[in-house]
Design a protein around this motif. Structure first.
Motif, PDB file in Angstrom:
ATOM      1  N   LEU A  74       0.851  -1.190   0.000  1.00 36.65           N
ATOM      2  CA  LEU A  74       0.000   0.000   0.000  1.00 36.65           C
ATOM      3  C   LEU A  74       0.885   1.239   0.000  1.00 36.65           C
ATOM      4  O   LEU A  74       1.911   1.284   0.699  1.00 36.65           O
ATOM      5  N   TRP A  75       0.495   2.221  -0.786  1.00 40.54           N
ATOM      6  CA  TRP A  75       1.150   3.525  -0.747  1.00 40.54           C
ATOM      7  C   TRP A  75       0.147   4.518  -0.159  1.00 40.54           C
ATOM      8  O   TRP A  75      -0.912   4.750  -0.723  1.00 40.54           O
ATOM      9  N   ASP A  76       0.487   5.050   0.992  1.00 35.45           N
ATOM     10  CA  ASP A  76      -0.392   5.996   1.695  1.00 35.45           C
ATOM     11  C   ASP A  76      -1.819   5.457   1.817  1.00 35.45           C
ATOM     12  O   ASP A  76      -2.802   6.183   1.633  1.00 35.45           O
ATOM     13  N   GLY A  77      -1.921   4.166   2.109  1.00 37.07           N
ATOM     14  CA  GLY A  77      -3.217   3.563   2.411  1.00 37.07           C
ATOM     15  C   GLY A  77      -3.943   2.953   1.242  1.00 37.07           C
ATOM     16  O   GLY A  77      -4.975   2.297   1.441  1.00 37.07           O
ATOM     17  N   LEU A  78      -3.446   3.131   0.022  1.00 39.49           N
ATOM     18  CA  LEU A  78      -4.104   2.554  -1.155  1.00 39.49           C
ATOM     19  C   LEU A  78      -3.217   1.490  -1.783  1.00 39.49           C
ATOM     20  O   LEU A  78      -1.991   1.657  -1.872  1.00 39.49           O
ATOM     21  N   ILE A  79      -3.838   0.389  -2.217  1.00 40.60           N
ATOM     22  CA  ILE A  79      -3.072  -0.690  -2.833  1.00 40.60           C
ATOM     23  C   ILE A  79      -2.401  -0.200  -4.112  1.00 40.60           C
ATOM     24  O   ILE A  79      -3.042   0.386  -4.981  1.00 40.60           O
ATOM     25  N   ALA A  80      -1.096  -0.443  -4.188  1.00 42.02           N
ATOM     26  CA  ALA A  80      -0.318  -0.077  -5.373  1.00 42.02           C
ATOM     27  C   ALA A  80      -0.094  -1.353  -6.184  1.00 42.02           C
ATOM     28  O   ALA A  80       0.915  -2.049  -6.008  1.00 42.02           O
ATOM     29  N   ASN A  81      -1.035  -1.664  -7.046  1.00 40.93           N
ATOM     30  CA  ASN A  81      -0.989  -2.929  -7.777  1.00 40.93           C
ATOM     31  C   ASN A  81       0.209  -3.042  -8.707  1.00 40.93           C
ATOM     32  O   ASN A  81       0.594  -4.148  -9.104  1.00 40.93           O
ATOM     33  N   GLU A  82       0.797  -1.897  -9.051  1.00 43.04           N
ATOM     34  CA  GLU A  82       1.915  -1.945  -9.989  1.00 43.04           C
ATOM     35  C   GLU A  82       3.193  -2.480  -9.352  1.00 43.04           C
ATOM     36  O   GLU A  82       4.103  -2.942 -10.039  1.00 43.04           O
ATOM     37  N   ILE A  83       3.273  -2.444  -8.029  1.00 40.45           N
ATOM     38  CA  ILE A  83       4.486  -2.898  -7.341  1.00 40.45           C
ATOM     39  C   ILE A  83       4.568  -4.414  -7.407  1.00 40.45           C
ATOM     40  O   ILE A  83       3.617  -5.124  -7.104  1.00 40.45           O
ATOM     41  N   SER A  84       5.739  -4.908  -7.781  1.00 36.06           N
ATOM     42  CA  SER A  84       5.941  -6.345  -7.969  1.00 36.06           C
ATOM     43  C   SER A  84       7.146  -6.820  -7.163  1.00 36.06           C
ATOM     44  O   SER A  84       8.089  -6.056  -6.911  1.00 36.06           O
ATOM     45  N   SER A  85       7.114  -8.089  -6.793  1.00 36.20           N
ATOM     46  CA  SER A  85       8.263  -8.665  -6.089  1.00 36.20           C
ATOM     47  C   SER A  85       9.503  -8.705  -6.968  1.00 36.20           C
ATOM     48  O   SER A  85      10.617  -8.862  -6.468  1.00 36.20           O
ATOM     49  N   SER A  86       9.307  -8.576  -8.274  1.00 37.17           N
ATOM     50  CA  SER A  86      10.444  -8.612  -9.201  1.00 37.17           C
ATOM     51  C   SER A  86      11.099  -7.243  -9.371  1.00 37.17           C
ATOM     52  O   SER A  86      12.124  -7.131 -10.044  1.00 37.17           O
ATOM     53  N   TRP A  87      10.524  -6.213  -8.751  1.00 40.85           N
ATOM     54  CA  TRP A  87      11.107  -4.880  -8.872  1.00 40.85           C
ATOM     55  C   TRP A  87      12.517  -4.837  -8.295  1.00 40.85           C
ATOM     56  O   TRP A  87      12.807  -5.449  -7.252  1.00 40.85           O
ATOM     57  N   GLY A  88      13.362  -4.057  -8.987  1.00 40.81           N
ATOM     58  CA  GLY A  88      14.709  -3.797  -8.512  1.00 40.81           C
ATOM     59  C   GLY A  88      14.902  -2.314  -8.254  1.00 40.81           C
ATOM     60  O   GLY A  88      13.933  -1.553  -8.116  1.00 40.81           O
ATOM     61  N   GLU A  89      16.145  -1.891  -8.210  1.00 37.86           N
ATOM     62  CA  GLU A  89      16.453  -0.491  -7.897  1.00 37.86           C
ATOM     63  C   GLU A  89      15.831   0.469  -8.899  1.00 37.86           C
ATOM     64  O   GLU A  89      15.299   1.523  -8.529  1.00 37.86           O
ATOM     65  N   LYS A  90      15.855   0.130 -10.182  1.00 35.56           N
ATOM     66  CA  LYS A  90      15.319   0.998 -11.219  1.00 35.56           C
ATOM     67  C   LYS A  90      13.836   1.261 -10.999  1.00 35.56           C
ATOM     68  O   LYS A  90      13.388   2.424 -11.003  1.00 35.56           O
ATOM     69  N   GLU A  91      13.048   0.204 -10.800  1.00 38.95           N
ATOM     70  CA  GLU A  91      11.602   0.357 -10.655  1.00 38.95           C
ATOM     71  C   GLU A  91      11.237   1.116  -9.373  1.00 38.95           C
ATOM     72  O   GLU A  91      10.359   1.991  -9.390  1.00 38.95           O
ATOM     73  N   TRP A  92      11.925   0.798  -8.269  1.00 41.00           N
ATOM     74  CA  TRP A  92      11.626   1.486  -7.016  1.00 41.00           C
ATOM     75  C   TRP A  92      12.018   2.963  -7.087  1.00 41.00           C
ATOM     76  O   TRP A  92      11.293   3.831  -6.585  1.00 41.00           O
ATOM     77  N   THR A  93      13.139   3.244  -7.724  1.00 38.21           N
ATOM     78  CA  THR A  93      13.580   4.637  -7.858  1.00 38.21           C
ATOM     79  C   THR A  93      12.580   5.436  -8.683  1.00 38.21           C
ATOM     80  O   THR A  93      12.231   6.574  -8.334  1.00 38.21           O
ATOM     81  N   GLU A  94      12.114   4.850  -9.774  1.00 35.50           N
ATOM     82  CA  GLU A  94      11.137   5.536 -10.630  1.00 35.50           C
ATOM     83  C   GLU A  94       9.817   5.723  -9.898  1.00 35.50           C
ATOM     84  O   GLU A  94       9.179   6.784 -10.017  1.00 35.50           O
ATOM     85  N   PHE A  95       9.373   4.716  -9.141  1.00 35.11           N
ATOM     86  CA  PHE A  95       8.115   4.800  -8.400  1.00 35.11           C
ATOM     87  C   PHE A  95       8.177   5.930  -7.373  1.00 35.11           C
ATOM     88  O   PHE A  95       7.273   6.774  -7.309  1.00 35.11           O
ATOM     89  N   LEU A  96       9.215   5.954  -6.573  1.00 37.73           N
ATOM     90  CA  LEU A  96       9.324   6.980  -5.535  1.00 37.73           C
ATOM     91  C   LEU A  96       9.458   8.371  -6.129  1.00 37.73           C
ATOM     92  O   LEU A  96       8.944   9.347  -5.573  1.00 37.73           O
ATOM     93  N   ALA A  97      10.140   8.466  -7.278  1.00 36.71           N
ATOM     94  CA  ALA A  97      10.297   9.765  -7.915  1.00 36.71           C
ATOM     95  C   ALA A  97       8.975  10.354  -8.342  1.00 36.71           C
ATOM     96  O   ALA A  97       8.777  11.587  -8.330  1.00 36.71           O
ATOM     97  N   THR A  98       8.009   9.497  -8.703  1.00 39.23           N
ATOM     98  CA  THR A  98       6.695   9.991  -9.133  1.00 39.23           C
ATOM     99  C   THR A  98       5.769  10.278  -7.941  1.00 39.23           C
ATOM    100  O   THR A  98       4.796  11.017  -8.087  1.00 39.23           O
ATOM    101  N   LYS A  99       6.088   9.713  -6.776  1.00 40.34           N
ATOM    102  CA  LYS A  99       5.204   9.827  -5.622  1.00 40.34           C
ATOM    103  C   LYS A  99       5.621  10.880  -4.617  1.00 40.34           C
ATOM    104  O   LYS A  99       4.782  11.408  -3.883  1.00 40.34           O
ATOM    105  N   VAL A 100       6.915  11.190  -4.563  1.00 39.79           N
ATOM    106  CA  VAL A 100       7.432  12.065  -3.512  1.00 39.79           C
ATOM    107  C   VAL A 100       8.048  13.305  -4.136  1.00 39.79           C
ATOM    108  O   VAL A 100       8.883  13.219  -5.024  1.00 39.79           O
ATOM    109  N   VAL A 101       7.633  14.437  -3.625  1.00 32.55           N
ATOM    110  CA  VAL A 101       8.250  15.698  -4.038  1.00 32.55           C
ATOM    111  C   VAL A 101       9.394  15.985  -3.071  1.00 32.55           C
ATOM    112  O   VAL A 101       9.189  16.272  -1.886  1.00 32.55           O
ATOM    113  N   VAL A 102      10.619  15.866  -3.546  1.00 33.20           N
ATOM    114  CA  VAL A 102      11.794  16.011  -2.687  1.00 33.20           C
ATOM    115  C   VAL A 102      12.114  17.495  -2.459  1.00 33.20           C
ATOM    116  O   VAL A 102      12.052  18.279  -3.380  1.00 33.20           O
TER     117      VAL A 102
END
Length: 206
Positions: free
Chosen positions: A178-206
């Motif tokens: 879950l991301w902020d309480g909602l299921i994030a269906n796009e997240i997969s156990s096969s994700w690596g650094e690239k996918e997680w980095t891209e996901f967080l970049a779209t979700k968090v304003v640094v």
């Protein structure tokens, strides 16, 4: 997402007061959960931890997801919760060790073991992680059956909390994130650094 005070050790990455939350539902006896757990350790924890890009912005919570079709799932999650109580700082290390050794708790390898033997093996693993006999003795006590014939163990109420939390949020499979309480269906156990980095970049304003 809510987390009762006794389960604060389940915050495995990031600061407790971080505004964004990843709730990660994992089963200790699920191969896909093990795969994601290793990625959490090598990718997410550095990103969310001290000095990481998202330090103070995102926290990750381990949500125990008991899958009853795995015969030892209840026992393994009881052990995780016992470690969280007896040695909070060892919770993630124990969880990672249990994921690495999860094959020992699959249906066939554990089919000839009694519940008491399974709990004893889990306590031995905890001892390998904590390197403390006093902590191990406390974990054994927490995993000992209560005096009531059907009263469970000392962490049964914690286990009930985690199961009820999953049920009320409609979590069915592991892993689920879950991301902020909602299921994030796009997240997969096969994700690596690239996918997680891209996901967080779209979700968090640094």
């Amino acid at each position: 997402m809510a987390l009762q005070p006794s389960l604060r050790p389940l915050i495995i990455a990031g600061r407790p007061d971080a505004p964004h939350t990843l709730d990660i539902f994992l089963d200790y006896v699920c191969p896909f959960s093990a795969k994601l757990a290793l990625t959490i350790d090598t990718v997410l924890k550095p990103l969310l931890g001290p000095g990481g890009k998202y330090d103070g912005k995102v926290k990750a919570i381990f949500r125990p997801q008991v899958q009853p079709w795995h015969g030892t799932s209840t026992f393994t999650h009881e052990a995780g919760l016992a470690v969280a109580r007896a040695s909070p700082e060892s919770f993630w290390s124990f969880s990672l060790a249990l994921f690495i050794h999860q094959g020992e708790y699959y249906d066939i390898p554990s089919s000839t073991l009694t519940p008491l033997q399974i709990r004893e093996n889990l306590a031995k693993l905890a001892n390998e992680v904590t390197q403390s006999q006093s902590v191990t003795d406390e974990i054994k006590d927490l995993l000992s059956l209560r005096s009531s014939p059907n009263g469970g163990v000392a962490v049964t109420n914690d286990l009930k909390y985690t199961i009820k939390f999953s049920r009320q949020n409609g979590i069915h499979v592991s892993p689920t994130v879950l991301w902020d309480g909602l299921i994030a269906n796009e997240i997969s156990s096969s994700w690596g650094e690239k996918e997680w980095t891209e996901f967080l970049a779209t979700k968090v304003v640094v």
